[in-house]
Motif scaffolding. Structure first.
Motif, mmCIF file in Angstrom:
data_model
loop_
_atom_site.group_PDB
_atom_site.id
_atom_site.type_symbol
_atom_site.label_atom_id
_atom_site.label_comp_id
_atom_site.label_asym_id
_atom_site.label_seq_id
_atom_site.Cartn_x
_atom_site.Cartn_y
_atom_site.Cartn_z
ATOM 1 N N TYR A 27 0.838 -1.202 0.000
ATOM 2 C CA TYR A 27 0.000 0.000 0.000
ATOM 3 C C TYR A 27 0.866 1.241 0.000
ATOM 4 O O TYR A 27 0.577 2.221 -0.699
ATOM 5 N N ALA A 30 2.070 2.263 -3.444
ATOM 6 C CA ALA A 30 1.056 2.995 -4.207
ATOM 7 C C ALA A 30 0.935 4.423 -3.698
ATOM 8 O O ALA A 30 0.855 5.386 -4.493
ATOM 9 N N HIS A 42 -2.020 7.376 -10.273
ATOM 10 C CA HIS A 42 -2.759 6.581 -9.321
ATOM 11 C C HIS A 42 -2.561 5.112 -9.661
ATOM 12 O O HIS A 42 -2.953 4.644 -10.715
ATOM 13 N N VAL A 43 -1.903 4.389 -8.727
ATOM 14 C CA VAL A 43 -1.647 2.963 -9.010
ATOM 15 C C VAL A 43 -2.741 2.113 -8.407
ATOM 16 O O VAL A 43 -2.942 2.099 -7.202
ATOM 17 N N GLU A 44 -3.449 1.394 -9.302
ATOM 18 C CA GLU A 44 -4.543 0.531 -8.837
ATOM 19 C C GLU A 44 -3.985 -0.766 -8.269
ATOM 20 O O GLU A 44 -2.936 -1.263 -8.709
ATOM 21 N N GLU A 45 -4.751 -1.346 -7.341
ATOM 22 C CA GLU A 45 -4.445 -2.654 -6.787
ATOM 23 C C GLU A 45 -4.221 -3.686 -7.899
ATOM 24 O O GLU A 45 -3.300 -4.507 -7.839
ATOM 25 N N GLY A 46 -5.066 -3.581 -8.915
ATOM 26 C CA GLY A 46 -5.049 -4.570 -9.990
ATOM 27 C C GLY A 46 -3.816 -4.527 -10.853
ATOM 28 O O GLY A 46 -3.541 -5.465 -11.591
ATOM 29 N N LEU A 48 -0.768 -2.971 -9.461
ATOM 30 C CA LEU A 48 0.379 -2.961 -8.545
ATOM 31 C C LEU A 48 0.828 -4.386 -8.222
ATOM 32 O O LEU A 48 2.009 -4.731 -8.349
ATOM 33 N N TYR A 49 -0.142 -5.232 -7.812
ATOM 34 C CA TYR A 49 0.265 -6.563 -7.326
ATOM 35 C C TYR A 49 0.803 -7.475 -8.428
ATOM 36 O O TYR A 49 1.819 -8.141 -8.215
ATOM 37 N N PRO A 50 0.189 -7.480 -9.621
ATOM 38 C CA PRO A 50 0.834 -8.254 -10.693
ATOM 39 C C PRO A 50 2.266 -7.779 -10.952
ATOM 40 O O PRO A 50 3.163 -8.601 -11.145
#
Lengths: 108, 856
Positions: A27, A30, A42-46, A48-50
């Protein structure tokens, strides 16, 4: 706020750069990017994690347990020597391309 | 490289790492919510996307597909059971056929280091023999550097006191057991130091089966003595049950090869360099040596040996090698002949069996494919729901195909069990040696699994694509499947019909000579050390005494008793560039009269015709198609004085298949016995009275002439029936295959017609409401199958005709295009299929128009 899609390669570069200053959890990565880009990127969860999984797979970062500021157990990512190397390469590549684009924009 | 390492590490800790990732993402979400942000995507989807980077998602999806497939199949137990049974049949026959091939050709013998064993045969441009003179073997053994050991084997049937019938004795080199890594069950095996010396006592090692049968599994058998051909041998040990002994027959006991002349008094096996006498020979390669290297070295050694024995060792002789550690190399036995060796006779049979069993699989697969297409209709709802919630065509095809793979693998397991059971029964039925163990090993298991996959592709892929695209209602693919199935079943039925016809023909047809009331008496004088002169005296005495018996019509002697399968001499000749195999028979002048084989032209043999030869009609036709063969010269051989003479044709006989019933033509030639044939002579007797009375009389006569000799007595009728047994087994197998095909075809047609009826309910209802007659309704349902069935029949008949070349060798006196078989098989097929179709079609006639109209 209009969603800024970031090129896939750029996100990895930004993450590596953030990790350069010390271990952080997902988090926080981001958040940092968001703050440092003056609330533009703006870095989305979708995405960032990949990207983080790819960085782990490539061996550019490792993860270990730590406590978040809210006292929760989360994973902190930290740069490996290979990651440092990759960051340097990518930074160099980036500057070269950016300069090239700049020069085209200025002279064309 | 390290990527792969990390991927594997991930895979190993997948559950933990996935949970950690989920925890991270949950924390992320909580923090974002605190920051006042909402509007997140689907959590599971996001997590899956993140995990994708590791590249292991296919395992999850495969797992999902498999679980789903198992659930679907469990919910349709009837369909699953039918499908697995069909596949078990199709795969089972293939596994049985491959298992047999594996056993004979691929699987090494249960001996030490089978890969370094070579079997040798003598080979020269004009002749070959699978037995080497003992001295030639011994010379090779003492001179070779590329072989670490040389093993030899000579078989004999000797008289054993206290045993009914002759004992099968294998004389072997003393290194035989140690080289093959055999262990004794009791006592010891043969040993070079103890048994090779010239004054060593006579010893024997019992086979496990013989020990069990003759000695009642007596553990104290070691040290006891047996009397073999009148000589005392002491039993030194019993071999272990699984010892194969480099032979397809089941020997009763083994004895040292060097002791053979002491047991068989007067035998010249160890000194005789003549062709015909000899030992089967194997060599063990030194490490790092190739078979080519061995052959190269042996060529020089044999050339040296020929310098010492220029008359007996052939010009340009070499010892050709072949892998000796496989059952296939044992099937050859002691064959020898002139001319170039006939290519492997097993090959066309193997291709024929291979094509037939594959046809069964094809029939099962096309059948199942049809059922899967029909099933697609009942799954329309499920498919459209899954499409609606976002499953792509690719995903659906994969799911449907996974179901087929699961079916295929279930079929593999059932087929493996069935195939190995069939193979086991076959082994028991044919009395194969115990060490031929059909328990599935990894090649057979891999074959069964592989064929399960192949059949899943054959029966599952096309229907999966059709069903996923919702195109399964298209009639073309369905008709194609029906056609394929009809064609495959039809070929199988026609081939089965042909074989049954051939068997019938063979059983009713005469082999061309009198066999029903004849016996052969085989004294085996050679293995009792008789000289040619003594043999002649013995045979003459035996003949004279037999003639005196009541009920005897005629007596004669021959080197090759008809149908007995012993001493068969096949001579290869080349006439005008064509290769002919001639069955060479050395006979008394009265032989043809005794066997009732009439002379068609010329005259019969007299005792002065030392250079005369009689040939059969077929042989005459093949050798000189448009000429008179009488007076022509034909081959050459040893006359009764031992000199080489060219033969002159003096007569033509009616065709008579003396040994090879399966040959379409009789290619027999008869001449007086040469000097060397005398020790092999057998006496044939034709009776006018009953056969039973003579058999005990023969034994007592034989004993009164020489008590050592216990002749083997065989009725030719028994021998004929024994020969027929092999054919009967083959025919039974073909009939089973044909019946399986018919059964498969019926099951498939029943399923498809039932489906067709259920699809046409509404139409049938309307037609019946409008007054259509039952005949119309039936033809409405059945006519849609007429075209693919007709096409399949045409292809099937053509396919069977294409196999006719392979079939030719297996058919006895009937044409591979025999119309009776074709018409009968096709008619049987059509009748059965129509009857099968009528069962579900009756439903169409019982349709209540009002209910039918309400159907969708």
């Amino acid at each position: 706020m209009p969603k800024k899609e970031m090129p896939a390669g750029a996100l990895v570069l930004l993450i590596l750069r953030v990790l350069h200053s010390g271990p952080v959890h997902g988090y926080a990565i981001a958040q940092k990017i968001y703050m440092l880009s003056a609330e533009v990127l703006h870095v989305e969860e979708g995405s960032l994690y990949p990207a983080l999984q790819k960085i782990l797979l490539k061996g550019w970062a490792t993860s270990e347990w730590g406590l978040s500021e809210t006292n929760r157990k989360v994973r902190f990512y930290s740069l490996t020597p290979a990651g440092r190397q990759q960051l340097e390469t990518e930074l160099a590549d980036y500057s070269r391309v950016a300069e090239a684009i700049q020069s085209v924009l200025k002279t064309a | 490289m390290s990527d792969i390492f990390r991927r594997i590490q991930y895979l190993l800790n997948r559950r933990r790492l996935d949970e950690e990732l989920a925890g991270d993402m949950e924390f992320h979400r909580e923090m974002a919510e605190r920051g006042g942000r909402r509007n997140f995507g689907d959590t599971l989807r996001l997590r899956e996307d993140a995990r994708e980077a590791w590249g292991w998602m296919w395992i999850d999806r495969l797992g999902q597909d498999l679980r789903y497939a198992v659930r679907v199949l469990r919910n349709a137990p009837g369909f699953t059971l039918a499908a697995v049974l069909m596949l078990a049949l199709g795969i089972g026959v293939n596994v049985a056929a491959f298992g047999f091939f594996n056993l004979i050709v691929l699987k090494p013998l249960p001996v030490r280091d089978p890969d370094t064993l070579l079997r040798f045969k003598r080979s020269a441009p004009e002749r070959y023999a699978y037995a080497l003179p003992y001295q030639e073997m011994a010379f090779v053994r003492s001179h070779t550097k590329t072989l670490s050991a040389v093993l030899a084997l000579n078989t004999a049937r000797l008289t054993m006191e206290g045993k009914e019938g002759p004992a099968s004795v294998h004389f072997v080199t003393t290194n035989f057991f140690s080289e093959l890594g055999a262990a004794p069950k009791f006592g010891r095996l043969l040993d070079e130091a103890r048994d090779e010396a010239p004054d060593a006592p006579l010893v024997a090692v019992l086979s496990h089966g013989f020990w069990r049968g003759q000695f009642g599994s007596d553990p104290a058998v070691v040290g006891r003595t047996i009397r073999l051909n009148g000589r005392l041998l002491s039993i030194v040990g019993v071999a272990a049950e699984e010892f194969s002994g480099l032979s397809m027959d089941k020997p009763d006991l083994w004895a040292p090869l060097v002791q053979q002349p002491q047991i068989v008094t007067g035998s010249h096996l160890l000194t005789d360099l003549k062709e015909g006498a000899g030992v089967r020979t194997w060599g063990r390669m030194q490490p790092g040596v190739t078979p080519q290297g061995v052959e190269q070295e042996l060529r020089y050694i044999i050339a040296d040996f020929r310098q010492q024995h220029p008359a007996e060792i052939w010009e340009k002789e070499s010892l050709a090698s072949q892998p000796g550690g496989y059952a296939k190399s044992l099937m050859i036995g002691d064959r020898s002949g002139t001319g170039t060796e006939q290519p492997d006779k097993l090959y066309p049979l193997a291709v024929l069996i291979g094509s037939l069993v594959f046809l069964i699989l094809a029939a099962a697969c096309s059948n199942l494919g049809g059922l899967l297409l029909a099933r697609g209709v009942s799954r329309e709802r499920e498919i459209s729901i899954r499409t609606a919630i976002g499953a792509g065509t690719g995903r659906l095809i994969r799911q449907l195909f996974t179901e087929s793979v699961v079916l295929g693998l279930l079929g593999s397991a059932a087929g493996l069990a069935l195939g190995c059971l069939v193979l086991k029964l076959m082994m028991v039925w044919t009395g194969a040696p115990d060490w031929l163990d059909p328990t599935p090993d990894w090649p057979v298991t891999a074959f069964a699994t592989g064929i399960g996959f192949v059949s899943a592709i054959l029966f599952g892929l096309a229907p999966a694509i059709q069903v996923a695209r919702q195109r399964h209602r298209s009639t073309f693919s369905k008709q194609l499947l029906i056609g394929a199935q009809v064609a495959a079943s039809c070929v199988l039925l026609i081939v089965a019909g042909l074989l049954i016809r051939a068997l019938d023909h063979a059983l009713s047809a005469s082999p061309g000579f009198e066999y029903e009331k004849a016996i052969a008496v085989m004294p085996g004088l050679g293995s009792h050390g008789y000289t040619p002169e003594q043999s002649r005296a013995y045979v003459d005495a035996l003949k004279d005494r037999m003639r005196e018996l009541p009920g005897v019509a005629s007596v004669s002697a021959t080197a090759t008793p008809p149908l007995a399968g012993s001493n068969v001499m096949v001579v290869g000749v080349t006439i005008d560039g064509r290769h002919l195999d001639v069955h060479w028979n050395r006979v008394d002048p009265g032989f043809l009269e005794t066997m009732k084989i009439p002379i068609r032209a010329g005259r019969t043999l007299t005792s002065s015709d030392t250079a005369g030869i009689l040939i059969s009609e077929s042989l005459a036709r093949k050798s000189w198609p448009n000429e008179n063969p009488l007076g022509k010269h034909f081959l050459s051989g040893e006359d009764p004085t031992g000199a080489q003479v060219p033969y002159t044709v003096i007569g033509i006989t009616r065709d008579a298949r003396m040994d090879a019933l399966e040959d379409p033509d009789s290619v027999d030639a008869y001449m007086l016995p040469g000097k060397d044939d005398l020790t092999k002579m057998a006496v044939v007797v034709r009776m006018s009275g009953s056969l039973e009375s003579i058999v005990p009389a023969v034994s007592s006569i034989a004993r009164s002439i020489d008590p050592r000799v216990h002749p083997r007595v065989q009725t030719l009728k028994g021998a004929f029936q024994q020969k027929m047994e092999g054919i009967e087994r083959g025919t039974a197998a073909a009939a089973v295959l044909g019946a399986s095909a018919l059964l498969l075809a019926c099951l498939g047609i029943v399923g498809l017609v039932a489906y067709a009826v259920s699809r046409k309910m509404k139409e049938i209802g309307i037609r019946m409401a409008l007054g259509a007659r039952p005949g119309h309704i039936l033809s409405l349902v059945l006519m849609q199958f007429s075209r693919p069935v007709a096409a399949g029949l045409i292809v099937g008949v053509g396919g069977a005709a294409a196999l006719s070349d392979l079939l030719r060798r297996q058919l006895f006196g009937i044409s591979p295009l025999d119309p009776v078989a074709y018409v009968a098989a096709t008619a049987l097929f059509i009748a059965t299929v129509v009857l099968a179709a009528l069962i579900p079609a009756r439903r169409a006639l019982r349709v209540n128009p009002t209910t039918a109209l309400r159907c969708d």
